[in-house]
Scaffold this motif. Structure first.
Motif, PDB file in Angstrom:
ATOM      1  N   VAL A 132      -0.542  -6.890  -5.025  1.00  0.00           N
ATOM      2  CA  VAL A 132      -0.591  -5.434  -5.127  1.00  0.00           C
ATOM      3  C   VAL A 132      -1.788  -4.922  -4.346  1.00  0.00           C
ATOM      4  O   VAL A 132      -2.833  -5.581  -4.288  1.00  0.00           O
ATOM      5  N   ALA A 133      -1.608  -3.772  -3.681  1.00  0.00           N
ATOM      6  CA  ALA A 133      -2.727  -3.153  -2.974  1.00  0.00           C
ATOM      7  C   ALA A 133      -3.708  -2.598  -4.003  1.00  0.00           C
ATOM      8  O   ALA A 133      -3.294  -2.034  -5.016  1.00  0.00           O
ATOM      9  N   ASP A 134      -4.982  -2.803  -3.756  1.00  0.00           N
ATOM     10  CA  ASP A 134      -5.994  -2.340  -4.707  1.00  0.00           C
ATOM     11  C   ASP A 134      -7.166  -1.733  -3.934  1.00  0.00           C
ATOM     12  O   ASP A 134      -7.734  -2.405  -3.074  1.00  0.00           O
ATOM     13  N   PRO A 135      -7.497  -0.464  -4.180  1.00  0.00           N
ATOM     14  CA  PRO A 135      -6.911   0.414  -5.197  1.00  0.00           C
ATOM     15  C   PRO A 135      -5.637   1.099  -4.702  1.00  0.00           C
ATOM     16  O   PRO A 135      -5.366   1.131  -3.509  1.00  0.00           O
ATOM     17  N   LEU A 136      -4.866   1.606  -5.667  1.00  0.00           N
ATOM     18  CA  LEU A 136      -3.763   2.500  -5.355  1.00  0.00           C
ATOM     19  C   LEU A 136      -4.286   3.925  -5.484  1.00  0.00           C
ATOM     20  O   LEU A 136      -4.901   4.276  -6.493  1.00  0.00           O
ATOM     21  N   THR A 137      -4.059   4.720  -4.458  1.00  0.00           N
ATOM     22  CA  THR A 137      -4.622   6.075  -4.468  1.00  0.00           C
ATOM     23  C   THR A 137      -3.531   7.113  -4.220  1.00  0.00           C
ATOM     24  O   THR A 137      -2.498   6.834  -3.607  1.00  0.00           O
ATOM     25  N   SER A 138      -3.779   8.304  -4.724  1.00  0.00           N
ATOM     26  CA  SER A 138      -2.851   9.416  -4.520  1.00  0.00           C
ATOM     27  C   SER A 138      -3.637  10.719  -4.531  1.00  0.00           C
ATOM     28  O   SER A 138      -4.676  10.823  -5.184  1.00  0.00           O
ATOM     29  N   CYS A 139      -3.102  11.678  -3.801  1.00  0.00           N
ATOM     30  CA  CYS A 139      -3.710  13.010  -3.795  1.00  0.00           C
ATOM     31  C   CYS A 139      -2.867  14.013  -4.573  1.00  0.00           C
ATOM     32  O   CYS A 139      -3.043  15.233  -4.435  1.00  0.00           O
TER      33      CYS A 139
ATOM     34  N   VAL B 239      -5.020  -3.717 -11.146  1.00  0.00           N
ATOM     35  CA  VAL B 239      -5.059  -2.775 -10.031  1.00  0.00           C
ATOM     36  C   VAL B 239      -5.747  -1.500 -10.504  1.00  0.00           C
ATOM     37  O   VAL B 239      -5.524  -1.032 -11.618  1.00  0.00           O
ATOM     38  N   ASN B 240      -6.596  -0.998  -9.655  1.00  0.00           N
ATOM     39  CA  ASN B 240      -7.293   0.249  -9.957  1.00  0.00           C
ATOM     40  C   ASN B 240      -6.518   1.413  -9.360  1.00  0.00           C
ATOM     41  O   ASN B 240      -6.107   1.375  -8.198  1.00  0.00           O
ATOM     42  N   VAL B 241      -6.329   2.455 -10.159  1.00  0.00           N
ATOM     43  CA  VAL B 241      -5.627   3.657  -9.709  1.00  0.00           C
ATOM     44  C   VAL B 241      -6.643   4.786  -9.579  1.00  0.00           C
ATOM     45  O   VAL B 241      -7.404   5.069 -10.516  1.00  0.00           O
ATOM     46  N   GLU B 242      -6.635   5.399  -8.409  1.00  0.00           N
ATOM     47  CA  GLU B 242      -7.530   6.531  -8.144  1.00  0.00           C
ATOM     48  C   GLU B 242      -6.672   7.753  -7.825  1.00  0.00           C
ATOM     49  O   GLU B 242      -5.936   7.756  -6.844  1.00  0.00           O
ATOM     50  N   LEU B 243      -6.742   8.738  -8.686  1.00  0.00           N
ATOM     51  CA  LEU B 243      -5.985   9.972  -8.486  1.00  0.00           C
ATOM     52  C   LEU B 243      -6.947  11.068  -8.041  1.00  0.00           C
ATOM     53  O   LEU B 243      -7.962  11.322  -8.687  1.00  0.00           O
ATOM     54  N   ASN B 244      -6.606  11.647  -6.929  1.00  0.00           N
ATOM     55  CA  ASN B 244      -7.475  12.680  -6.355  1.00  0.00           C
ATOM     56  C   ASN B 244      -6.725  14.001  -6.268  1.00  0.00           C
ATOM     57  O   ASN B 244      -5.494  14.057  -6.325  1.00  0.00           O
ATOM     58  N   THR B 245      -7.494  15.068  -6.135  1.00  0.00           N
ATOM     59  CA  THR B 245      -6.916  16.410  -6.011  1.00  0.00           C
ATOM     60  C   THR B 245      -6.939  16.837  -4.564  1.00  0.00           C
ATOM     61  O   THR B 245      -7.937  16.625  -3.859  1.00  0.00           O
ATOM     62  N   ARG B 246      -5.816  17.376  -4.103  1.00  0.00           N
ATOM     63  CA  ARG B 246      -5.778  17.875  -2.736  1.00  0.00           C
ATOM     64  C   ARG B 246      -6.766  19.051  -2.607  1.00  0.00           C
ATOM     65  O   ARG B 246      -6.875  19.892  -3.508  1.00  0.00           O
ATOM     66  N   PRO B 247      -7.456  19.124  -1.485  1.00  0.00           N
ATOM     67  CA  PRO B 247      -8.328  20.284  -1.285  1.00  0.00           C
ATOM     68  C   PRO B 247      -7.484  21.561  -1.094  1.00  0.00           C
ATOM     69  O   PRO B 247      -6.323  21.498  -0.638  1.00  0.00           O
ATOM     70  N   VAL B 248      -8.026  22.647  -1.500  1.00  0.00           N
ATOM     71  CA  VAL B 248      -7.366  23.949  -1.365  1.00  0.00           C
ATOM     72  C   VAL B 248      -8.132  24.804  -0.365  1.00  0.00           C
ATOM     73  O   VAL B 248      -9.358  24.948  -0.477  1.00  0.00           O
TER      74      VAL B 248
END
Length: 194
Positions: free
Chosen positions: A118-125, A180-189
């Motif tokens: 698994v890819a580590d970390p898994l990230t999303s915006c 696996v570490n999950v990093e959830l980020n907020t899209r910039p506005v």
């Protein structure tokens, strides 16, 4: 000193024998001790299976002091009870008094544990993410866990942190558990003044 009606006996003990010659001459009487022993019985589970590409052959015997002899399919004696090849093996027991059991066949099935990557970390915006992993066994099922080891009901998560995954193969083999570490980020506005 009753005369035996048959020379086949089922009781141990001391028996006697003498010979009568044609001229009426009789030999001395000779004693003989009879020891009747039980043949050992071997019990083995078949098939024997392993998920580690090798296996140590095992069996039980009714005579704890008997020696177990393991054979290959060509009847040659195994030098080690640890085998790394599938197939049929044979075992028999030899007791200290020279009694030998029947030979019993056992099938050995060796399987490989699936490997999870698994890819580590898994990230999303997008403040959520669908967990994904690859497995060496395409038929294996992936189980995802939270950090408290409870099973996730959905692979879509909305909390960052550490998650875990393992694979269960069709032969009952289970992979190591991978974190696996999950990093959830907020899209910039972007705000534009016009």
């Amino acid at each position: 000193n009753s005369i035996l009606t048959s020379t086949t006996v089922s009781d141990g003990g001391t028996y006697y024998v003498y010979a009568s010659g044609g001229a009426g001459c009789v030999s001395d009487t000779v004693s003989v001790n009879i020891e009747l022993n039980t043949r050992p019985v071997v019990n083995v589970t078949s098939p024997l299976t392993s998920c580690d590409n090798s296996l140590t052959l095992s069996a039980t015997c009714s005579d704890n002091s008997a020696s177990l002899i393991w054979l290959k399919s060509d009847n040659s004696i195994l030098s080690s009870t640890t085998v790394s090849d599938d197939g049929t093996y044979y075992v028999y027991a030899s007791s200290g008094v020279g009694c030998v059991s029947d030979t019993t066949a056992v099938t050995v099935e060796l399987n490989s544990r699936p490997i999870v990557s698994v890819a580590d970390p898994l990230t999303s915006c997008d403040n959520s993410l669908t967990l994904s992993a690859a497995c060496s066994d395409n038929n294996a099922s992936l189980t995802w866990l939270k950090s408290d080891n409870s099973i996730l009901s959905s692979t879509t998560v909305s909390d960052g942190g550490t998650y875990y995954v393992y694979a269960s193969g069709g032969a009952g083999c289970v992979s190591d558990t991978v974190s696996v570490n999950v990093e959830l980020n907020t899209r910039p506005v972007v705000n534009v003044t016009s």
